[in-house]
Motif scaffolding. Structure first.
Motif, PDB file in Angstrom:
ATOM      1  N   GLN A 614       0.827  -1.203   0.000  1.00  0.00           N
ATOM      2  CA  GLN A 614       0.000   0.000   0.000  1.00  0.00           C
ATOM      3  C   GLN A 614       0.863   1.256   0.000  1.00  0.00           C
ATOM      4  O   GLN A 614       0.548   2.252  -0.675  1.00  0.00           O
ATOM      5  CB  GLN A 614      -0.942   0.010   1.219  1.00  0.00           C
ATOM      6  CG  GLN A 614      -1.995  -1.089   1.153  1.00  0.00           C
ATOM      7  CD  GLN A 614      -2.884  -1.095   2.401  1.00  0.00           C
ATOM      8  OE1 GLN A 614      -2.492  -0.554   3.441  1.00  0.00           O
ATOM      9  NE2 GLN A 614      -4.056  -1.722   2.310  1.00  0.00           N
ATOM     10  N   THR A 615       1.950   1.213   0.757  1.00  0.00           N
ATOM     11  CA  THR A 615       2.860   2.367   0.788  1.00  0.00           C
ATOM     12  C   THR A 615       3.475   2.593  -0.575  1.00  0.00           C
ATOM     13  O   THR A 615       3.589   3.736  -1.042  1.00  0.00           O
ATOM     14  CB  THR A 615       3.954   2.139   1.839  1.00  0.00           C
ATOM     15  OG1 THR A 615       3.340   1.924   3.115  1.00  0.00           O
ATOM     16  CG2 THR A 615       4.900   3.329   1.920  1.00  0.00           C
ATOM     17  N   TYR A 616       3.884   1.484  -1.235  1.00  0.00           N
ATOM     18  CA  TYR A 616       4.480   1.610  -2.563  1.00  0.00           C
ATOM     19  C   TYR A 616       3.494   2.223  -3.549  1.00  0.00           C
ATOM     20  O   TYR A 616       3.845   3.085  -4.364  1.00  0.00           O
ATOM     21  CB  TYR A 616       4.957   0.245  -3.071  1.00  0.00           C
ATOM     22  CG  TYR A 616       6.079  -0.379  -2.253  1.00  0.00           C
ATOM     23  CD1 TYR A 616       6.894   0.403  -1.454  1.00  0.00           C
ATOM     24  CD2 TYR A 616       6.312  -1.754  -2.314  1.00  0.00           C
ATOM     25  CE1 TYR A 616       7.902  -0.176  -0.702  1.00  0.00           C
ATOM     26  CE2 TYR A 616       7.325  -2.333  -1.576  1.00  0.00           C
ATOM     27  CZ  TYR A 616       8.118  -1.538  -0.763  1.00  0.00           C
ATOM     28  OH  TYR A 616       9.117  -2.105  -0.041  1.00  0.00           O
ATOM     29  N   LEU A 617       2.164   1.752  -3.495  1.00  0.00           N
ATOM     30  CA  LEU A 617       1.139   2.267  -4.425  1.00  0.00           C
ATOM     31  C   LEU A 617       0.880   3.744  -4.159  1.00  0.00           C
ATOM     32  O   LEU A 617       0.735   4.542  -5.090  1.00  0.00           O
ATOM     33  CB  LEU A 617      -0.147   1.469  -4.272  1.00  0.00           C
ATOM     34  CG  LEU A 617      -0.095   0.024  -4.836  1.00  0.00           C
ATOM     35  CD1 LEU A 617      -1.378  -0.719  -4.487  1.00  0.00           C
ATOM     36  CD2 LEU A 617       0.099   0.056  -6.363  1.00  0.00           C
ATOM     37  N   ALA A 618       0.829   4.105  -2.864  1.00  0.00           N
ATOM     38  CA  ALA A 618       0.592   5.518  -2.537  1.00  0.00           C
ATOM     39  C   ALA A 618       1.715   6.386  -3.050  1.00  0.00           C
ATOM     40  O   ALA A 618       1.497   7.485  -3.581  1.00  0.00           O
ATOM     41  CB  ALA A 618       0.455   5.664  -1.020  1.00  0.00           C
ATOM     42  N   ALA A 619       2.944   5.918  -2.903  1.00  0.00           N
ATOM     43  CA  ALA A 619       4.099   6.678  -3.390  1.00  0.00           C
ATOM     44  C   ALA A 619       4.068   6.789  -4.897  1.00  0.00           C
ATOM     45  O   ALA A 619       4.400   7.831  -5.487  1.00  0.00           O
ATOM     46  CB  ALA A 619       5.394   6.009  -2.928  1.00  0.00           C
ATOM     47  N   LEU A 620       3.640   5.676  -5.559  1.00  0.00           N
ATOM     48  CA  LEU A 620       3.581   5.678  -7.016  1.00  0.00           C
ATOM     49  C   LEU A 620       2.533   6.680  -7.506  1.00  0.00           C
ATOM     50  O   LEU A 620       2.782   7.470  -8.433  1.00  0.00           O
ATOM     51  CB  LEU A 620       3.257   4.267  -7.512  1.00  0.00           C
ATOM     52  CG  LEU A 620       3.171   4.095  -9.041  1.00  0.00           C
ATOM     53  CD1 LEU A 620       4.531   4.424  -9.682  1.00  0.00           C
ATOM     54  CD2 LEU A 620       2.764   2.660  -9.381  1.00  0.00           C
ATOM     55  N   ILE A 621       1.335   6.646  -6.879  1.00  0.00           N
ATOM     56  CA  ILE A 621       0.261   7.574  -7.278  1.00  0.00           C
ATOM     57  C   ILE A 621       0.667   9.011  -6.993  1.00  0.00           C
ATOM     58  O   ILE A 621       0.465   9.919  -7.803  1.00  0.00           O
ATOM     59  CB  ILE A 621      -1.060   7.212  -6.551  1.00  0.00           C
ATOM     60  CG1 ILE A 621      -1.538   5.832  -7.036  1.00  0.00           C
ATOM     61  CG2 ILE A 621      -2.119   8.274  -6.774  1.00  0.00           C
ATOM     62  CD1 ILE A 621      -2.698   5.286  -6.223  1.00  0.00           C
ATOM     63  N   GLY A 622       1.281   9.220  -5.801  1.00  0.00           N
ATOM     64  CA  GLY A 622       1.729  10.568  -5.462  1.00  0.00           C
ATOM     65  C   GLY A 622       2.746  11.089  -6.448  1.00  0.00           C
ATOM     66  O   GLY A 622       2.712  12.267  -6.850  1.00  0.00           O
ATOM     67  N   GLY A 623       3.655  10.247  -6.849  1.00  0.00           N
ATOM     68  CA  GLY A 623       4.657  10.662  -7.812  1.00  0.00           C
ATOM     69  C   GLY A 623       4.048  10.987  -9.157  1.00  0.00           C
ATOM     70  O   GLY A 623       4.446  11.947  -9.821  1.00  0.00           O
ATOM     71  N   LEU A 625       0.977  12.033  -9.704  1.00  0.00           N
ATOM     72  CA  LEU A 625       0.270  13.313  -9.577  1.00  0.00           C
ATOM     73  C   LEU A 625       1.235  14.481  -9.652  1.00  0.00           C
ATOM     74  O   LEU A 625       0.957  15.509 -10.274  1.00  0.00           O
ATOM     75  CB  LEU A 625      -0.500  13.356  -8.257  1.00  0.00           C
ATOM     76  CG  LEU A 625      -1.736  12.439  -8.185  1.00  0.00           C
ATOM     77  CD1 LEU A 625      -2.341  12.459  -6.783  1.00  0.00           C
ATOM     78  CD2 LEU A 625      -2.798  12.879  -9.216  1.00  0.00           C
ATOM     79  N   VAL A 626       2.365  14.358  -8.991  1.00  0.00           N
ATOM     80  CA  VAL A 626       3.372  15.424  -9.050  1.00  0.00           C
ATOM     81  C   VAL A 626       3.837  15.651 -10.473  1.00  0.00           C
ATOM     82  O   VAL A 626       3.959  16.795 -10.947  1.00  0.00           O
ATOM     83  CB  VAL A 626       4.546  15.093  -8.119  1.00  0.00           C
ATOM     84  CG1 VAL A 626       5.691  16.066  -8.353  1.00  0.00           C
ATOM     85  CG2 VAL A 626       4.125  15.131  -6.660  1.00  0.00           C
ATOM     86  N   LEU A 627       4.100  14.581 -11.195  1.00  0.00           N
ATOM     87  CA  LEU A 627       4.538  14.708 -12.577  1.00  0.00           C
ATOM     88  C   LEU A 627       3.450  15.339 -13.452  1.00  0.00           C
ATOM     89  O   LEU A 627       3.750  16.155 -14.343  1.00  0.00           O
ATOM     90  CB  LEU A 627       4.943  13.345 -13.129  1.00  0.00           C
ATOM     91  CG  LEU A 627       6.217  12.718 -12.532  1.00  0.00           C
ATOM     92  CD1 LEU A 627       6.427  11.317 -13.075  1.00  0.00           C
ATOM     93  CD2 LEU A 627       7.433  13.589 -12.847  1.00  0.00           C
ATOM     94  N   ALA A 628       2.200  14.942 -13.183  1.00  0.00           N
ATOM     95  CA  ALA A 628       1.097  15.491 -13.977  1.00  0.00           C
ATOM     96  C   ALA A 628       0.947  16.992 -13.736  1.00  0.00           C
ATOM     97  O   ALA A 628       0.777  17.784 -14.674  1.00  0.00           O
ATOM     98  CB  ALA A 628      -0.208  14.773 -13.619  1.00  0.00           C
ATOM     99  N   VAL A 629       0.989  17.397 -12.491  1.00  0.00           N
ATOM    100  CA  VAL A 629       0.901  18.833 -12.169  1.00  0.00           C
ATOM    101  C   VAL A 629       2.046  19.585 -12.805  1.00  0.00           C
ATOM    102  O   VAL A 629       1.864  20.683 -13.354  1.00  0.00           O
ATOM    103  CB  VAL A 629       0.883  19.021 -10.641  1.00  0.00           C
ATOM    104  CG1 VAL A 629       1.009  20.494 -10.289  1.00  0.00           C
ATOM    105  CG2 VAL A 629      -0.384  18.452 -10.036  1.00  0.00           C
TER     106      VAL A 629
END
Length: 638
Positions: A614-623, A625-629
């Motif tokens: 779950q931590t890995y998925l959250a980090a992946l999604i967060g990353g 989103l950062v790239l998209a922004v």
């Protein structure tokens, strides 16, 4: 048995004995003494056999190719050359080594390191015999260096004492200081001559049919002289020899009489045409010989330690030999080498009996060793013979050989016309006559103070019962055996020229009178000073009265060790301290930093590795989103 086979066995037997003692000495200590004495004795017998069969006739040669050098004309060969010169020196080496091994069985009885000592003495003997017999410069260099490492271990035999450790290290480093240019000189000589064979080099330089000349004779000769100065303790590389007295006395006898220090003189004598090819080199050799002779004699007069007196005596006598070589007289140099080997071995071994009798350490000092004539009669009579030979009093052996050197110098000074040879002759002649006076003076001082001063005049006198001759029959036998050549060997001056292919060694009237008068004058001056002290019933050394203001600097070796410490040791230590600082403070800082940065990065990365999906998925999604922004912002800005 052929002569060449016997010659091969002469160095091989003590070498095999050394190997066997090293391998079995601790497990079978009962076999150490036979292995030490018998092979060396057999080598001595074979050396005599080789000398008798060679008979001073044409040289006997043999060679076996050992290794290529990349140049077919410069192979390394196990080559022997048995001429009259080599076989006589080999007899000296083997006989003295046998006497030392036999003497050591008594002197070092009970010493737990006797097996290693005996093995090293055997190896030392083998190395010197290899130097004497070989006709190849590289093989000679092997024996030369083996002697260096053997001297290091023998001088440091009592390694638990600081003096022995320092002396062994000093001996090794000072001699190596000369060995570096010596090696360069050998390679330059061989490159110039196109061969490592000593006899070939000498033949090309002396043949009237050969046009061969060395391209840089002075440079080659001076490079070789640096190694000779180190090995044969000549100025300025002589300072190791007095300190080497920290080793066992029999080892000192071997080093001073027949090995190590004799090797340098032998080398110059073998390759004398290389040195005579340069007039400048002979002048340098004459000056070094003169400084060595006179300086060491003055230093001997100021010493209080019996062994150091004898050590400086050796330096001076070696200076006489190099003086003979400086006037191009090999025969006189070799004659003195032979007689000196006999009486100097006798002097050291007699001193060993005295030291053994009275104890060790401070009891080597003349200020303590008094009134020993009755308490050590064998040492007294044999040392008397040795000192008379050293002082060159006729008819003892030293008179004839020293007279040969002085006569050679006189002949060169007066009969060679003008030029560098005349200068060298006068330098050697003047120094030799002054040395004759000083040598007799310190010999008389040692004899009078050690054997004739009243016991009650000694500070802190030993109980009379505590001082008695402590020597085994083997030790006493060796002393009297060596006393014979010390007394009579000089009388061979008529036969030696036939062995050495040289001119007459007979004494001449003028130089005989001058040298004997100088020796008697030195002895009488010392006797007068001692007599005044004796009549005053005071323990006053006559040495200071004779030397006056020179006594203190002479006793300190004229400050040469201090100069070495100032010029070489301290700058070297300072440089080492700086290098250590830079290594530890500067270089190590960068090295540690280079190792620390990846370590920190690894620590941060490791913390991200939790093992939780779950931590890995959250980090992946967060990353994502950062790239998209970031992409949107870039597009809007464009």
């Amino acid at each position: 048995m052929t002569v060449t086979t016997a010659a091969v066995l002469v160095p091989l037997l003590p070498a095999l004995a050394a190997a066997l003692i090293f391998l079995t000495g601790r497990r079978a200590p009962g076999f150490v003494q036979p292995l030490a004495v018998l092979p060396t004795l057999a080598a001595a017998g074979l050396a005599v056999f080789v000398a008798v069969r060679q008979g001073g006739e044409e040289p006997l040669t043999a060679a076996h190719r050992l290794a290529p050098t990349g140049n077919d004309s410069l192979p390394i060969e196990l080559a022997l050359r048995l001429d009259g010169f080599a076989v006589l020196v080999a007899v000296l080496v083997a006989v003295v080594a046998t006497c030392v091994q036999l003497y050591s069985t008594g002197y070092l009885r009970g010493d737990r390191r006797y097996p290693s000592y005996a093995a090293l003495v055997s190896l030392f003997t083998a190395a010197m015999l290899l130097v004497v017999y070989t006709d190849d410069l590289i093989v000679l260099l092997v024996g030369w260096e083996v002697m260096g490492i053997c001297s290091y271990f023998l001088v440091g035999h009592y390694w638990e004492t600081g003096a022995a450790r320092a002396a062994s290290l000093k001996a090794f480093l000072v001699t190596k200081l000369g060995d570096v240019p010596f090696l360069i000189g050998i390679l330059a000589l061989a490159s110039d001559a196109g061969t490592f064979r000593i006899s070939t080099i000498v033949a090309r330089l002396t043949s009237s049919l050969s046009s061969f000349e060395l391209s840089h004779p002075t440079l080659i000769a001076l490079l070789l002289l640096a190694g000779v100065a180190g090995k044969s303790a000549q100025v300025p590389l002589h300072t190791w020899l007095p300190d080497a007295m920290a080793g066992p006395t029999p080892a000192s006898a071997l080093i001073h009489a027949a090995t190590m220090v004799a090797a340098g003189v032998y080398f110059v004598a073998r390759l004398l045409p290389v040195f005579t090819a340069s007039a400048a080199a002979l002048i340098v050799l004459a000056v070094l010989a003169a400084l060595t002779m006179t300086g060491s004699a003055l230093a001997a007069l100021a010493q209080d330690d019996i062994k150091r007196i004898l050590a400086y005596s050796t330096i001076g006598q070696l200076g006489l030999m190099t003086g003979a070589l400086a006037v191009a007289n090999r025969e006189a140099a070799v004659f003195h080498l032979l007689t000196h080997g006999a009486f100097k071995a006798l002097l050291f071994l007699a001193a060993g009996v005295i030291i053994h009798t009275a104890g060790t350490g401070s009891l080597r000092a003349l200020s303590r060793l008094r009134g020993l004539k009755e308490r050590a009669p064998d040492a007294y009579w044999t040392m008397t013979i040795g000192l008379l030979a050293l002082a060159a009093i006729p008819p003892f052996s030293g008179f004839f050989s020293k007279e040969a050197v002085i006569g050679a110098a006189e002949h060169t000074a007066l009969d060679s016309g003008s030029g560098s040879a005349t200068v060298a002759g006068w330098i050697v002649l003047a120094a030799a006559l002054l040395t004759a006076l000083l040598t007799a003076a310190y010999a008389a001082r040692l004899w009078l103070v050690a054997f004739h001063d009243p016991v009650h005049a000694r500070p802190e006198p030993l109980p009379a019962a505590a001082v008695h001759e402590d020597s085994t029959p083997a030790m006493t036998t060796v002393l009297w055996l060596l006393a014979v050549p010390a007394l009579l060997l000089g009388l061979t001056y008529r036969a030696l020229p036939d062995w050495l292919d040289g001119g007459s060694l007979a004494p001449t009237l003028t130089t005989s009178v001058l040298a004997t008068a100088a020796a008697l004058t030195g002895g009488l001056i010392m006797y007068a000073g001692w007599r005044r002290a004796y009549e005053a019933d005071a323990a006053v050394d006559p040495g200071p009265a004779l030397l006056g203001p020179l006594f203190a600097p002479a006793g300190a070796g004229f400050g040469l060790d201090t100069a070495y410490r100032t010029v070489f040791v301290r700058p070297t230590r300072a440089a080492a301290t700086l290098v250590r600082f830079l290594d530890r403070t500067v270089i190590d800082t960068y090295v540690r930093g280079a190792a620390t940065a990846p370590g920190l990065l690894g620590t941060l990365t490791r913390r991200a590795q939790t093992g939780n999906v779950q931590t890995y998925l959250a980090a992946l999604i967060g990353g994502a989103l950062v790239l998209a922004v970031a992409a949107v912002l870039v597009a809007a800005g464009g």
